[in-house]
Design a protein around this motif. Structure first.
Motif, PDB file in Angstrom:
ATOM      1  N   GLU A 109       0.812   7.338  -0.877  1.00  0.00           N
ATOM      2  CA  GLU A 109       0.192   7.006   0.404  1.00  0.00           C
ATOM      3  C   GLU A 109       1.229   6.895   1.509  1.00  0.00           C
ATOM      4  O   GLU A 109       0.991   7.335   2.638  1.00  0.00           O
ATOM      5  CB  GLU A 109      -0.596   5.702   0.300  1.00  0.00           C
ATOM      6  CG  GLU A 109      -1.331   5.370   1.582  1.00  0.00           C
ATOM      7  CD  GLU A 109      -2.171   4.122   1.490  1.00  0.00           C
ATOM      8  OE1 GLU A 109      -3.183   4.058   2.216  1.00  0.00           O
ATOM      9  OE2 GLU A 109      -1.833   3.219   0.707  1.00  0.00           O
ATOM     10  N   SER A 110       2.400   6.346   1.202  1.00  0.00           N
ATOM     11  CA  SER A 110       3.428   6.183   2.233  1.00  0.00           C
ATOM     12  C   SER A 110       3.868   7.538   2.797  1.00  0.00           C
ATOM     13  O   SER A 110       4.053   7.683   4.004  1.00  0.00           O
ATOM     14  CB  SER A 110       4.637   5.425   1.678  1.00  0.00           C
ATOM     15  OG  SER A 110       5.184   6.103   0.567  1.00  0.00           O
ATOM     16  N   GLU A 111       3.989   8.539   1.934  1.00  0.00           N
ATOM     17  CA  GLU A 111       4.377   9.877   2.400  1.00  0.00           C
ATOM     18  C   GLU A 111       3.258  10.511   3.225  1.00  0.00           C
ATOM     19  O   GLU A 111       3.503  11.109   4.276  1.00  0.00           O
ATOM     20  CB  GLU A 111       4.717  10.779   1.218  1.00  0.00           C
ATOM     21  CG  GLU A 111       5.131  12.173   1.652  1.00  0.00           C
ATOM     22  CD  GLU A 111       5.456  13.098   0.491  1.00  0.00           C
ATOM     23  OE1 GLU A 111       5.623  14.307   0.757  1.00  0.00           O
ATOM     24  OE2 GLU A 111       5.540  12.636  -0.659  1.00  0.00           O
ATOM     25  N   VAL A 112       2.027  10.351   2.770  1.00  0.00           N
ATOM     26  CA  VAL A 112       0.888  10.917   3.485  1.00  0.00           C
ATOM     27  C   VAL A 112       0.761  10.275   4.867  1.00  0.00           C
ATOM     28  O   VAL A 112       0.571  10.959   5.872  1.00  0.00           O
ATOM     29  CB  VAL A 112      -0.409  10.745   2.672  1.00  0.00           C
ATOM     30  CG1 VAL A 112      -1.631  11.148   3.483  1.00  0.00           C
ATOM     31  CG2 VAL A 112      -0.328  11.550   1.377  1.00  0.00           C
ATOM     32  N   ARG A 113       0.909   8.949   4.921  1.00  0.00           N
ATOM     33  CA  ARG A 113       0.829   8.246   6.218  1.00  0.00           C
ATOM     34  C   ARG A 113       1.944   8.701   7.154  1.00  0.00           C
ATOM     35  O   ARG A 113       1.728   8.864   8.356  1.00  0.00           O
ATOM     36  CB  ARG A 113       0.900   6.730   6.015  1.00  0.00           C
ATOM     37  CG  ARG A 113      -0.255   6.161   5.254  1.00  0.00           C
ATOM     38  CD  ARG A 113      -1.473   6.035   6.116  1.00  0.00           C
ATOM     39  NE  ARG A 113      -2.587   5.527   5.304  1.00  0.00           N
ATOM     40  CZ  ARG A 113      -3.836   5.596   5.673  1.00  0.00           C
ATOM     41  NH1 ARG A 113      -4.161   6.126   6.832  1.00  0.00           N
ATOM     42  NH2 ARG A 113      -4.795   5.140   4.900  1.00  0.00           N
ATOM     43  N   ALA A 114       3.147   8.914   6.610  1.00  0.00           N
ATOM     44  CA  ALA A 114       4.261   9.385   7.436  1.00  0.00           C
ATOM     45  C   ALA A 114       3.954  10.772   8.003  1.00  0.00           C
ATOM     46  O   ALA A 114       4.246  11.052   9.174  1.00  0.00           O
ATOM     47  CB  ALA A 114       5.550   9.413   6.629  1.00  0.00           C
TER      48      ALA A 114
ATOM     49  N   LEU B 236      -8.157  12.509   5.054  1.00  0.00           N
ATOM     50  CA  LEU B 236      -7.264  12.041   6.117  1.00  0.00           C
ATOM     51  C   LEU B 236      -6.821  13.174   7.034  1.00  0.00           C
ATOM     52  O   LEU B 236      -6.705  13.013   8.247  1.00  0.00           O
ATOM     53  CB  LEU B 236      -6.044  11.348   5.509  1.00  0.00           C
ATOM     54  CG  LEU B 236      -6.322  10.020   4.797  1.00  0.00           C
ATOM     55  CD1 LEU B 236      -5.102   9.570   4.023  1.00  0.00           C
ATOM     56  CD2 LEU B 236      -6.735   8.959   5.802  1.00  0.00           C
TER      57      LEU B 236
ATOM     58  N   VAL C 237      -6.575  12.574   0.414  1.00  0.00           N
ATOM     59  CA  VAL C 237      -5.617  13.177   1.354  1.00  0.00           C
ATOM     60  C   VAL C 237      -6.340  14.175   2.249  1.00  0.00           C
ATOM     61  O   VAL C 237      -6.131  14.200   3.466  1.00  0.00           O
ATOM     62  CB  VAL C 237      -4.447  13.856   0.599  1.00  0.00           C
ATOM     63  CG1 VAL C 237      -3.525  14.576   1.567  1.00  0.00           C
ATOM     64  CG2 VAL C 237      -3.678  12.834  -0.223  1.00  0.00           C
TER      65      VAL C 237
ATOM     66  N   THR D 275       0.816  -1.212   0.000  1.00  0.00           N
ATOM     67  CA  THR D 275       0.000   0.000   0.000  1.00  0.00           C
ATOM     68  C   THR D 275       0.849   1.261   0.000  1.00  0.00           C
ATOM     69  O   THR D 275       0.342   2.341  -0.250  1.00  0.00           O
ATOM     70  CB  THR D 275      -0.952   0.031   1.212  1.00  0.00           C
ATOM     71  OG1 THR D 275      -0.171   0.004   2.402  1.00  0.00           O
ATOM     72  CG2 THR D 275      -1.927  -1.123   1.177  1.00  0.00           C
ATOM     73  N   GLY D 276       2.161   1.143   0.254  1.00  0.00           N
ATOM     74  CA  GLY D 276       3.031   2.311   0.239  1.00  0.00           C
ATOM     75  C   GLY D 276       3.163   2.924  -1.134  1.00  0.00           C
ATOM     76  O   GLY D 276       3.494   4.089  -1.279  1.00  0.00           O
TER      77      GLY D 276
ATOM     78  N   LEU E 164       0.959  11.991   8.586  1.00  0.00           N
ATOM     79  CA  LEU E 164      -0.100  11.814   9.587  1.00  0.00           C
ATOM     80  C   LEU E 164       0.435  11.266  10.896  1.00  0.00           C
ATOM     81  O   LEU E 164      -0.025  11.633  11.973  1.00  0.00           O
ATOM     82  CB  LEU E 164      -1.173  10.870   9.057  1.00  0.00           C
ATOM     83  CG  LEU E 164      -2.157  11.469   8.079  1.00  0.00           C
ATOM     84  CD1 LEU E 164      -3.006  10.374   7.445  1.00  0.00           C
ATOM     85  CD2 LEU E 164      -3.041  12.491   8.755  1.00  0.00           C
ATOM     86  N   GLU E 165       1.414  10.379  10.815  1.00  0.00           N
ATOM     87  CA  GLU E 165       1.968   9.747  12.010  1.00  0.00           C
ATOM     88  C   GLU E 165       3.081  10.565  12.648  1.00  0.00           C
ATOM     89  O   GLU E 165       3.660  10.146  13.646  1.00  0.00           O
ATOM     90  CB  GLU E 165       2.457   8.342  11.650  1.00  0.00           C
ATOM     91  CG  GLU E 165       1.319   7.426  11.244  1.00  0.00           C
ATOM     92  CD  GLU E 165       1.776   6.116  10.638  1.00  0.00           C
ATOM     93  OE1 GLU E 165       2.997   5.845  10.646  1.00  0.00           O
ATOM     94  OE2 GLU E 165       0.916   5.363  10.156  1.00  0.00           O
TER      95      GLU E 165
END
Length: 74
Positions: A47-52, A16, A13, A3-4, A54-55
């Motif tokens: 998605e991997s950048e967006v999740r990073a 989220l 985005v 998913t990354g 967010l976290e």
């Protein structure tokens, strides 16, 4: 499936981050978040950048936007 590598739309985005999709587009235009352009000219975000982001593992660019640009005025 990794998913990354998934690409997200500005709307996904925005959902989220709980902001308007136009805000995400402004972030990308200002270089605060990287984006990829589709052959049709639409923006997509990894998605991997967006999740990073967010976290809290990464930060939106620390460069402040000028107040007039932030408010949509020129």
């Amino acid at each position: 499936m990794d998913t990354g590598d998934r690409l997200l739309t500005p709307g996904e985005v925005a959902a989220l981050f709980r902001v308007d999709p136009k805000t995400v587009t402004r972030w990308a235009a200002a270089g605060r978040i990287s984006s990829i352009r589709t052959p049709g000219g639409h923006r997509r975000f990894r998605e991997s950048e967006v999740r990073a982001l967010l976290e809290g593992e990464a930060e939106l660019s620390a460069q402040p936007m000028p107040a007039d640009e932030f408010n949509g005025y020129r």
